[in-house]
Design a protein around this motif. Structure first.
Motif, PDB file in Angstrom:
ATOM      1  N   TYR A   1       0.842  -1.197   0.000  1.00  0.00           N
ATOM      2  CA  TYR A   1       0.000   0.000   0.000  1.00  0.00           C
ATOM      3  C   TYR A   1       0.878   1.248   0.000  1.00  0.00           C
ATOM      4  N   LEU A   2       1.862   1.275   0.897  1.00  0.00           N
ATOM      5  CA  LEU A   2       2.741   2.439   0.975  1.00  0.00           C
ATOM      6  C   LEU A   2       3.524   2.621  -0.323  1.00  0.00           C
ATOM      7  N   LYS A   3       4.025   1.531  -0.870  1.00  0.00           N
ATOM      8  CA  LYS A   3       4.774   1.601  -2.121  1.00  0.00           C
ATOM      9  C   LYS A   3       3.892   2.139  -3.244  1.00  0.00           C
TER      10      LYS A   3
ATOM     11  N   CYS B   1       5.507   8.929   1.377  1.00  0.00           N
ATOM     12  CA  CYS B   1       4.059   9.100   1.389  1.00  0.00           C
ATOM     13  C   CYS B   1       3.624   9.392   2.812  1.00  0.00           C
ATOM     14  N   TRP B   2       2.423   9.879   2.978  1.00  0.00           N
ATOM     15  CA  TRP B   2       1.953  10.257   4.313  1.00  0.00           C
ATOM     16  C   TRP B   2       0.482   9.960   4.523  1.00  0.00           C
ATOM     17  N   PRO B   3       0.032   8.755   4.223  1.00  0.00           N
ATOM     18  CA  PRO B   3      -1.374   8.427   4.460  1.00  0.00           C
ATOM     19  C   PRO B   3      -1.652   8.269   5.961  1.00  0.00           C
TER      20      PRO B   3
ATOM     21  N   ILE C   1      -5.305   3.986   5.656  1.00  0.00           N
ATOM     22  CA  ILE C   1      -4.723   2.690   5.288  1.00  0.00           C
ATOM     23  C   ILE C   1      -5.650   1.569   5.746  1.00  0.00           C
ATOM     24  N   ALA C   2      -6.105   1.661   6.994  1.00  0.00           N
ATOM     25  CA  ALA C   2      -6.977   0.625   7.557  1.00  0.00           C
ATOM     26  C   ALA C   2      -8.262   0.486   6.751  1.00  0.00           C
TER      27      ALA C   2
ATOM     28  N   LYS D   1       9.697   5.749   9.563  1.00  0.00           N
ATOM     29  CA  LYS D   1       8.596   6.633   9.943  1.00  0.00           C
ATOM     30  C   LYS D   1       9.182   7.895  10.554  1.00  0.00           C
ATOM     31  N   GLU D   2       8.755   9.039  10.037  1.00  0.00           N
ATOM     32  CA  GLU D   2       9.212  10.324  10.551  1.00  0.00           C
ATOM     33  C   GLU D   2       7.998  11.148  10.952  1.00  0.00           C
ATOM     34  N   ARG D   3       8.015  11.670  12.154  1.00  0.00           N
ATOM     35  CA  ARG D   3       6.920  12.532  12.599  1.00  0.00           C
ATOM     36  C   ARG D   3       7.052  13.891  11.931  1.00  0.00           C
TER      37      ARG D   3
END
Length: 84
Positions: A22-24, A33-35, A40-41, A66-68
């Motif tokens: 999904y992320l790819k 990406c930043w969903p 996503i769920a 993962k980056e905030r």
């Protein structure tokens, strides 16, 4: 298929594989990406906690970072996911 070969042959859970793909699929040319976890769920028909566990698995395996992200006023905005 070549890109996912490592994912297919890994010991990752099915949930982690689904979230990775999904992320790819949603990543830009730089792999970012930043969903939202809720998005996503909903799109994968998984619970939010399942998505969170999958993301933890992917980060632990070094496949995703993962980056905030923060707003200018210092409040939390969202997570940025980078495909490694």
């Amino acid at each position: 298929m070549g890109y996912f070969r490592a994912i297919y042959s890994s010991d990752l859970s099915h949930r982690a594989r689904a979230v990775y793909m999904y992320l790819k699929d949603h990543a830009d040319a730089g792999g970012s990406c930043w969903p939202a976890i809720r998005t996503i769920a909903a799109e994968l028909n998984l619970s939010r906690s399942t998505v969170k566990r999958a993301l933890e698995d992917l980060c632990r395996e070094g496949l995703v970072r993962k980056e905030r992200r923060w707003r200018e006023n210092g409040s939390y905005s969202s997570n940025l996911y980078r495909i490694l």
